[in-house]
Design an enzyme around this catalytic site. Structure first.
Site, PDB file in Angstrom:
ATOM      1  N   LEU A  66      -0.176   1.843   4.656  1.00 51.08           N
ATOM      2  CA  LEU A  66       0.855   2.668   5.263  1.00 51.08           C
ATOM      3  C   LEU A  66       2.162   2.559   4.502  1.00 51.08           C
ATOM      4  O   LEU A  66       2.905   3.519   4.382  1.00 51.08           O
ATOM      5  CB  LEU A  66       1.059   2.246   6.722  1.00 51.08           C
ATOM      6  N   SER A  67       2.457   1.389   3.975  1.00 50.91           N
ATOM      7  CA  SER A  67       3.725   1.178   3.296  1.00 50.91           C
ATOM      8  C   SER A  67       3.523   0.207   2.150  1.00 50.91           C
ATOM      9  O   SER A  67       2.689  -0.701   2.222  1.00 50.91           O
ATOM     10  CB  SER A  67       4.761   0.616   4.282  1.00 50.91           C
ATOM     11  N   CYS A  68       4.291   0.414   1.098  1.00 51.21           N
ATOM     12  CA  CYS A  68       4.177  -0.488  -0.043  1.00 51.21           C
ATOM     13  C   CYS A  68       5.424  -0.389  -0.899  1.00 51.21           C
ATOM     14  O   CYS A  68       6.233   0.530  -0.747  1.00 51.21           O
ATOM     15  CB  CYS A  68       2.937  -0.175  -0.879  1.00 51.21           C
TER      16      CYS A  68
END
Length: 408
Positions: free
Chosen positions: A69-71
């Site tokens: 989802l996020s990085c």
């Protein structure tokens, strides 16, 4: 005296040097901020070597199903997009997709004041982590907002620069409205099954690109109304991806691989370390039937043998398709790969020959990039430079005609 090559400062310097050799951070101010901001402090769960790896992203948050989802985007991608964005001192900047907060910190340095930067993310866990990291590293003035990135942050608009670090299929109307006249927007836009980081400048109500680069990002949450996908084999191991304005009916393609196969070769070869990716981009300009085929790793090459199983360009016409393939050839200078096309279905011969023509046309000018022009969705046909790709909030025109692009 021995030099410590494992310290954060040394690893950061090495990271930037490698990013520079890849052709990015060519703007001196982008190189400066990459050398200045401590990336490792935004990804504390990663070891230093991973934090400063020049071409690896660091995943920091996942959906329950395991999808990322996020990085923290790979440093070379960060540098590439900041080069494209061309932030000037004093610019007001909106970032869609807060990630770890690292990019917002870089933007703070580029604009000269953290209070000029607003970043938004739909996930509260992501914004909480980003806020914490920004406070810790001295960039607490950044506005971190939890909300729908597609809506932007109107209370702080207009913005001189907007950058999206999540991939939209369309350009949300709110982003158009919140961009200042003459401003720039950089986003990983998707069309015809592929994604590109496109740098647009606002010119008289239109967005006109001056840079188009390969990229890949997590999709903008909720922005899936225009991209279609479906299996085209009974067992679901081969799928097709296309846009809503394309005349594709996956049901008539079921069983297409049971039909006789036609293979055609272009005579164009590439080395093992040479990219063919620009071909796909070229095809999106010249043939409206371009889409994407993907085959799972256990699919037999006798059934479907694309050049890159998970992501290969294809042409579809009714119950027929053709896709890009390759074969190894030994030469005096080592191995090369010839590009070609495999087709199935009644129109396979026409489609494979068309794809080979596309390969040859691309090969004669491999570095040429089209201009992408985004018009508002209500723009009449007679004001468009060419036949558009229809989206919900925009009409996208791609052209190799330099006169058309500069006349806009």
């Amino acid at each position: 005296m021995e030099t410590d090559t494992t310290s954060p400062d040394a690893l950061r310097a090495s990271m930037v040097d490698k990013v520079r050799t890849m052709g990015h951070a060519w703007r001196s101010e982008v190189e400066r901020v990459l050398r200045q901001v401590p990336r490792h402090e935004f990804v504390p769960e990663a070891d230093l070597e991973t934090a400063y790896h020049s071409w690896k992203a660091v995943i920091t948050h996942r959906f329950e199903d395991g999808a990322s989802l996020s990085c923290a985007s790979a440093p070379y991608v960060v540098a590439m997009m900041l080069d494209q964005l061309d932030v000037q001192p004093g610019n007001r900047v909106l970032e869609i997709g807060a990630g770890t907060g690292y990019n917002a910190a870089l933007l703070s340095e580029l604009t000269g004041d953290a209070e000029n930067v607003t970043t938004i993310d739909i996930d509260a866990d992501v914004t909480t982590q980003a806020s914490r990291a920004l406070q810790t590293t001295g960039y607490g003035g950044v506005r971190v907002v939890t909300g729908d990135g597609a809506a932007g942050v109107p209370e702080h608009a207009p913005y001189d620069r907007i950058i999206a670090t999540v991939s939209p299929w369309d350009i949300p109307e709110a982003w158009w409205n919140q961009l200042a006249p003459g401003g720039r927007i950089v986003l990983p836009l998707r069309w015809r099954g592929q994604a590109r980081s496109v740098a647009f400048s606002e010119q008289e109500g239109r967005l006109i690109s001056d840079s188009v680069e390969l990229c890949g990002f997590v999709y903008l949450v909720g922005d899936d109304e225009g991209e279609r996908s479906a299996p085209i084999t009974e067992d679901g191991t081969v799928g097709l991806h296309w846009d809503r304005d394309q005349a594709v009916d996956p049901s008539v393609l079921k069983g297409v691989f049971d039909q006789p196969r036609i293979t055609a070769w272009s005579g164009v070869t590439i080395a093992g370390d040479e990219s063919h990716d620009g071909l796909w981009l070229h095809m999106t300009v010249t043939d409206s039937r371009t889409c994407r085929v993907n085959a799972q790793s256990d699919v037999s090459a006798d059934v479907c043998d694309p050049i890159a199983p998970l992501r290969s360009p294809a042409l579809v016409e009714g119950g027929s398709l053709a896709y890009l393939t390759s074969r190894r050839q030994e030469t005096e200078n080592g191995a090369r790969w010839e590009l070609g096309a495999i087709g199935n279905g009644p129109a396979a011969e026409e489609l494979t020959e068309r794809l080979c023509d596309e390969i040859r046309a691309w090969s004669s000018a491999r570095d040429k990039r089209p201009t992408v022009i985004a018009y508002p969705a209500d723009t009449p046909d007679n004001e468009l430079a060419a036949t558009p790709i229809e989206k919900a909030h925009s009409r996208l025109v791609l052209t190799f005609d330099d006169k058309l692009s500069t006349a806009m």
